[in-house]
Design a protein around this motif. Sequence first.
Motif, PDB file in Angstrom:
ATOM      1  N   GLU A 247       2.477  10.499  15.281  1.00  0.00           N
ATOM      2  CA  GLU A 247       1.654  10.446  16.483  1.00  0.00           C
ATOM      3  C   GLU A 247       1.979   9.231  17.345  1.00  0.00           C
ATOM      4  O   GLU A 247       1.889   9.287  18.571  1.00  0.00           O
ATOM      5  N   PHE A 248       2.376   8.128  16.722  1.00  0.00           N
ATOM      6  CA  PHE A 248       2.657   6.909  17.482  1.00  0.00           C
ATOM      7  C   PHE A 248       3.894   7.090  18.357  1.00  0.00           C
ATOM      8  O   PHE A 248       3.933   6.617  19.498  1.00  0.00           O
ATOM      9  N   PHE A 249       4.912   7.770  17.817  1.00  0.00           N
ATOM     10  CA  PHE A 249       6.151   7.922  18.581  1.00  0.00           C
ATOM     11  C   PHE A 249       6.190   9.185  19.435  1.00  0.00           C
ATOM     12  O   PHE A 249       7.161   9.431  20.131  1.00  0.00           O
ATOM     13  N   ASP A 250       5.132  10.003  19.394  1.00  0.00           N
ATOM     14  CA  ASP A 250       5.062  11.191  20.229  1.00  0.00           C
ATOM     15  C   ASP A 250       4.565  10.791  21.619  1.00  0.00           C
ATOM     16  O   ASP A 250       3.443  10.299  21.774  1.00  0.00           O
ATOM     17  N   GLN A 251       5.396  11.022  22.627  1.00  0.00           N
ATOM     18  CA  GLN A 251       5.033  10.603  23.992  1.00  0.00           C
ATOM     19  C   GLN A 251       3.945  11.484  24.593  1.00  0.00           C
ATOM     20  O   GLN A 251       3.243  11.070  25.504  1.00  0.00           O
ATOM     21  N   PHE A 252       3.814  12.695  24.090  1.00  0.00           N
ATOM     22  CA  PHE A 252       2.863  13.623  24.664  1.00  0.00           C
ATOM     23  C   PHE A 252       1.578  13.728  23.856  1.00  0.00           C
ATOM     24  O   PHE A 252       0.757  14.605  24.108  1.00  0.00           O
ATOM     25  N   TYR A 253       1.381  12.841  22.892  1.00  0.00           N
ATOM     26  CA  TYR A 253       0.151  12.876  22.098  1.00  0.00           C
ATOM     27  C   TYR A 253      -0.986  12.322  22.949  1.00  0.00           C
ATOM     28  O   TYR A 253      -0.935  11.175  23.413  1.00  0.00           O
ATOM     29  N   PRO A 254      -2.077  13.103  23.143  1.00  0.00           N
ATOM     30  CA  PRO A 254      -3.131  12.656  24.057  1.00  0.00           C
ATOM     31  C   PRO A 254      -4.177  11.738  23.411  1.00  0.00           C
ATOM     32  O   PRO A 254      -4.935  11.084  24.133  1.00  0.00           O
ATOM     33  N   GLY A 255      -4.249  11.675  22.102  1.00  0.00           N
ATOM     34  CA  GLY A 255      -5.320  10.929  21.440  1.00  0.00           C
ATOM     35  C   GLY A 255      -4.990   9.449  21.265  1.00  0.00           C
ATOM     36  O   GLY A 255      -4.050   8.903  21.850  1.00  0.00           O
ATOM     37  N   THR A 256      -5.804   8.812  20.456  1.00  0.00           N
ATOM     38  CA  THR A 256      -5.635   7.397  20.160  1.00  0.00           C
ATOM     39  C   THR A 256      -4.449   7.219  19.217  1.00  0.00           C
ATOM     40  O   THR A 256      -4.315   7.916  18.219  1.00  0.00           O
ATOM     41  N   LYS A 257      -3.601   6.263  19.544  1.00  0.00           N
ATOM     42  CA  LYS A 257      -2.434   5.991  18.705  1.00  0.00           C
ATOM     43  C   LYS A 257      -2.737   4.795  17.810  1.00  0.00           C
ATOM     44  O   LYS A 257      -3.115   3.731  18.292  1.00  0.00           O
ATOM     45  N   TYR A 258      -2.584   5.017  16.502  1.00  0.00           N
ATOM     46  CA  TYR A 258      -2.845   3.977  15.514  1.00  0.00           C
ATOM     47  C   TYR A 258      -1.523   3.418  15.016  1.00  0.00           C
ATOM     48  O   TYR A 258      -0.472   4.041  15.147  1.00  0.00           O
ATOM     49  N   GLU A 259      -1.593   2.237  14.436  1.00  0.00           N
ATOM     50  CA  GLU A 259      -0.421   1.623  13.824  1.00  0.00           C
ATOM     51  C   GLU A 259      -0.645   1.500  12.321  1.00  0.00           C
ATOM     52  O   GLU A 259      -1.773   1.552  11.849  1.00  0.00           O
ATOM     53  N   ILE A 260       0.457   1.300  11.598  1.00  0.00           N
ATOM     54  CA  ILE A 260       0.366   1.110  10.150  1.00  0.00           C
ATOM     55  C   ILE A 260      -0.215  -0.283   9.892  1.00  0.00           C
ATOM     56  O   ILE A 260       0.269  -1.283  10.408  1.00  0.00           O
ATOM     57  N   GLY A 261      -1.253  -0.343   9.073  1.00  0.00           N
ATOM     58  CA  GLY A 261      -1.927  -1.609   8.808  1.00  0.00           C
ATOM     59  C   GLY A 261      -1.767  -2.065   7.369  1.00  0.00           C
ATOM     60  O   GLY A 261      -1.024  -1.486   6.571  1.00  0.00           O
ATOM     61  N   GLU A 262      -2.509  -3.128   7.041  1.00  0.00           N
ATOM     62  CA  GLU A 262      -2.418  -3.730   5.711  1.00  0.00           C
ATOM     63  C   GLU A 262      -2.939  -2.812   4.619  1.00  0.00           C
ATOM     64  O   GLU A 262      -2.491  -2.873   3.485  1.00  0.00           O
ATOM     65  N   GLY A 263      -3.917  -1.955   4.957  1.00  0.00           N
ATOM     66  CA  GLY A 263      -4.490  -1.055   3.963  1.00  0.00           C
ATOM     67  C   GLY A 263      -3.459  -0.098   3.383  1.00  0.00           C
ATOM     68  O   GLY A 263      -3.522   0.247   2.194  1.00  0.00           O
ATOM     69  N   LEU A 264      -2.502   0.323   4.201  1.00  0.00           N
ATOM     70  CA  LEU A 264      -1.467   1.217   3.686  1.00  0.00           C
ATOM     71  C   LEU A 264      -0.547   0.498   2.706  1.00  0.00           C
ATOM     72  O   LEU A 264      -0.139   1.065   1.690  1.00  0.00           O
ATOM     73  N   TYR A 265      -0.219  -0.748   3.007  1.00  0.00           N
ATOM     74  CA  TYR A 265       0.639  -1.509   2.091  1.00  0.00           C
ATOM     75  C   TYR A 265      -0.083  -1.789   0.771  1.00  0.00           C
ATOM     76  O   TYR A 265       0.525  -1.734  -0.304  1.00  0.00           O
ATOM     77  N   ILE A 266      -1.373  -2.058   0.852  1.00  0.00           N
ATOM     78  CA  ILE A 266      -2.158  -2.247  -0.375  1.00  0.00           C
ATOM     79  C   ILE A 266      -2.213  -0.943  -1.169  1.00  0.00           C
ATOM     80  O   ILE A 266      -2.105  -0.930  -2.398  1.00  0.00           O
ATOM     81  N   GLY A 267      -2.358   0.185  -0.477  1.00  0.00           N
ATOM     82  CA  GLY A 267      -2.370   1.484  -1.134  1.00  0.00           C
ATOM     83  C   GLY A 267      -1.041   1.803  -1.812  1.00  0.00           C
ATOM     84  O   GLY A 267      -1.015   2.311  -2.940  1.00  0.00           O
ATOM     85  N   TRP A 268       0.061   1.512  -1.132  1.00  0.00           N
ATOM     86  CA  TRP A 268       1.376   1.762  -1.737  1.00  0.00           C
ATOM     87  C   TRP A 268       1.588   0.888  -2.969  1.00  0.00           C
ATOM     88  O   TRP A 268       2.099   1.355  -3.984  1.00  0.00           O
ATOM     89  N   SER A 269       1.188  -0.367  -2.876  1.00  0.00           N
ATOM     90  CA  SER A 269       1.377  -1.245  -4.040  1.00  0.00           C
ATOM     91  C   SER A 269       0.453  -0.854  -5.194  1.00  0.00           C
ATOM     92  O   SER A 269       0.866  -0.876  -6.355  1.00  0.00           O
ATOM     93  N   SER A 270      -0.780  -0.436  -4.906  1.00  0.00           N
ATOM     94  CA  SER A 270      -1.673  -0.028  -5.989  1.00  0.00           C
ATOM     95  C   SER A 270      -1.209   1.274  -6.622  1.00  0.00           C
ATOM     96  O   SER A 270      -1.306   1.455  -7.840  1.00  0.00           O
ATOM     97  N   GLY A 271      -0.675   2.200  -5.830  1.00  0.00           N
ATOM     98  CA  GLY A 271      -0.122   3.428  -6.382  1.00  0.00           C
ATOM     99  C   GLY A 271       1.087   3.160  -7.270  1.00  0.00           C
ATOM    100  O   GLY A 271       1.241   3.759  -8.337  1.00  0.00           O
ATOM    101  N   THR A 272       1.938   2.239  -6.840  1.00  0.00           N
ATOM    102  CA  THR A 272       3.111   1.873  -7.645  1.00  0.00           C
ATOM    103  C   THR A 272       2.686   1.223  -8.950  1.00  0.00           C
ATOM    104  O   THR A 272       3.240   1.530 -10.020  1.00  0.00           O
ATOM    105  N   LEU A 273       1.706   0.328  -8.894  1.00  0.00           N
ATOM    106  CA  LEU A 273       1.227  -0.323 -10.119  1.00  0.00           C
ATOM    107  C   LEU A 273       0.571   0.676 -11.070  1.00  0.00           C
ATOM    108  O   LEU A 273       0.713   0.571 -12.290  1.00  0.00           O
ATOM    109  N   ALA A 274      -0.160   1.645 -10.531  1.00  0.00           N
ATOM    110  CA  ALA A 274      -0.790   2.655 -11.386  1.00  0.00           C
ATOM    111  C   ALA A 274       0.263   3.522 -12.070  1.00  0.00           C
ATOM    112  O   ALA A 274       0.138   3.850 -13.262  1.00  0.00           O
ATOM    113  N   ILE A 275       1.316   3.885 -11.350  1.00  0.00           N
ATOM    114  CA  ILE A 275       2.387   4.687 -11.955  1.00  0.00           C
ATOM    115  C   ILE A 275       3.109   3.881 -13.024  1.00  0.00           C
ATOM    116  O   ILE A 275       3.393   4.389 -14.117  1.00  0.00           O
ATOM    117  N   CYS A 276       3.405   2.618 -12.730  1.00  0.00           N
ATOM    118  CA  CYS A 276       4.070   1.767 -13.736  1.00  0.00           C
ATOM    119  C   CYS A 276       3.185   1.546 -14.959  1.00  0.00           C
ATOM    120  O   CYS A 276       3.663   1.591 -16.097  1.00  0.00           O
TER     121      CYS A 276
END
Length: 175
Positions: free
Chosen positions: A96-125
């Motif tokens: 959605e961020f890189f879509d030029q014709f998207y009419p809604g609010t454009k969000y960016e990747i934040g810290e919560g996603l990085y925390i989620g990726w690291s917690s998912g990796t730790l749970a798998i390990c």
Amino acid sequence: MSCASDSTGIYNCRDFPSLFALPGYIQASRALMIAAIVFGTFGLVATLVGMKCSKIGGENYVLKGRITAIGGVLFLLQGICTMIAISWYAANITQEFFDQFYPGTKYEIGEGLYIGWSSGTLAICGGACLLCACKVNNPNEKTQYPYQPSSRGHVLSAGAVTQSAPSNYGRNAYV
């Protein structure tokens, strides 16, 4: 609410009519994260019950090994659910961020996603380590114990036994 600001600093906010009016990928990510929380909770309980130092379950180490393996599988499921939810959300945000014709609010990747990726990796390990560490013994298999000397302090030797000449002194003759 969904709020956006323009270059002059004016905020425009609109209400979501319902929580179910959110896009489908957000609802699916929410459901996957709730499933991950449930898997993690049951995995933690199963791992604590399956530890050898816990009194729950008695001294049956075969059963404890199986319970620990179940905890490892639950941690793997938690990590997989977390990674799917976080990655799916991030992919949609990026699209959605890189879509030029998207009419809604454009969000960016934040810290919560990085925390989620690291917690998912730790749970798998962690789940993989639990599965690899819990060796489930066969009930017919005997556990080898180290040699323990007898309580009298006599140690049997594997060498040849020699007999000494009889002496005239008794046990109490020594000073």
